[in-house]
Design a protein around this motif. Structure first.
Motif: not given
Length: 306
Positions: A90-104
């Motif tokens: 699907t080419g889906y981008r997660t919330t982190l990837e779309r909003e360029e937020k850091p992850g754990f």
């Protein structure tokens, strides 16, 4: 808990292990993605925990709940590899990837769990395609369920909180599905332990046993509960479909409660490998905003029986 298990403790542990073993082979189906799902029969149980339970909180008020329809629940948490198939198609981008937020993730150079831009579902500093996928928002889990429903031409969704606890308990009324004692979780739960603290020295809350996994474990590495479900205690937090309300028990229907109609946060259940024993109890409730990349949270899916 003492550093050396006493003979009595070991006897309690082995008694708990035998009582937690599946009484009968679960009915398991496999979908085209290779996901295994266990048939969960309809039934009735007491949701929540008694005030006397160690770790009990005021949001765990006990009440009778009936699950009126059987359903299929993922035998394991959704894996990195399974989520990768979704993203590839699907080419889906997660919330982190779309909003360029850091992850754990775990930063080996710092020897610590950190929140950094480099950490996403694809990179947590550990793990393989067989580990539970984490660093996902509730919205990401919902998107996966929508894609899987269309792909399989079946309805997939997140479990309700009631379905999740019913399946986690697997007919038990104890603190854990394995028994009342902390030692009963040995061999069944991946949580904060000596292996984790050896990698992350600041995890002073860790238990004193070693479950063999410093971080998350490949799904199915430990023993299942009596209904054939793995990692219901620990490994990764799991999103549920419900909105959260601390007083939902006051208005909750007996039959198939699905949570409040609106809210600010969604339920997460089960605890993770970073958590102490209190958070992996069958009744423990936690929640976070749907767009948040919660600390090592993933999910498992329900396939609705048509």
């Amino acid at each position: 808990m003492s550093r050396t298990l006493t003979l009595l403790t070991l006897l309690v542990f082995f008694s708990s292990v035998s009582s937690a073993e599946p009484a009968a082979k679960p009915e398991v189906v496999t979908n085209t993605l290779g996901m295994k799902l266990v048939k969960i029969a309809a039934g009735e149980f007491t949701m929540g925990s008694p005030e006397s339970e160690e770790g009990h909180t005021d949001v765990e008020v006990q009440r009778k709940v009936r699950i009126t329809r059987p359903f299929y629940l993922g035998q394991h948490e959704v894996t990195v590899g399974q989520f990768r198939k979704f993203v590839t198609e699907t080419g889906y981008r997660t919330t982190l990837e779309r909003e360029e937020k850091p992850g754990f993730g775990f930063d080996a150079e710092l020897g610590a769990i950190e929140i950094l831009p480099k950490f996403t579902w694809k990179n947590t500093g550990f793990g393989t395609d067989e580990h539970p996928v984490v660093n996902l928002s509730w919205d990401d889990a919902q998107a996966f369920c929508k894609w899987l429903s269309e792909k399989e031409k079946q309805t997939y969704q997140l479990p309700t909180e009631a379905q999740w606890e019913y399946a986690c308990r697997a007919g038990t009324k104890t603190r854990y599905s394995t028994g009342e004692s902390e030692e009963s979780l040995l061999g069944f739960a991946n949580l904060s332990d000596a292996a984790f603290q050896a990698k992350y020295a600041n995890a002073t809350w860790s238990g004193e046993w070693n479950d063999g996994h410093a971080f998350s474990a490949p799904v199915g590495s430990l023993k299942p509960n009596a209904w054939g479900l793995y990692d219901m205690h620990g490994n990764a937090w799991e999103w549920c479909s419900d909105w959260y309300a601390s007083d939902y028990h006051k208005v909750s229907p007996v039959d198939d409660p699905a949570g409040p109609k609106t809210g600010e946060k969604h339920i997460v259940r089960g605890g993770a490998f970073t958590n102490r024993l209190r958070f992996v109890r069958s009744a423990d409730r936690n929640a976070n905003k749907p767009g948040y990349r919660y600390n090592f949270t993933g999910f498992r899916v329900v396939k609705v029986m048509e």
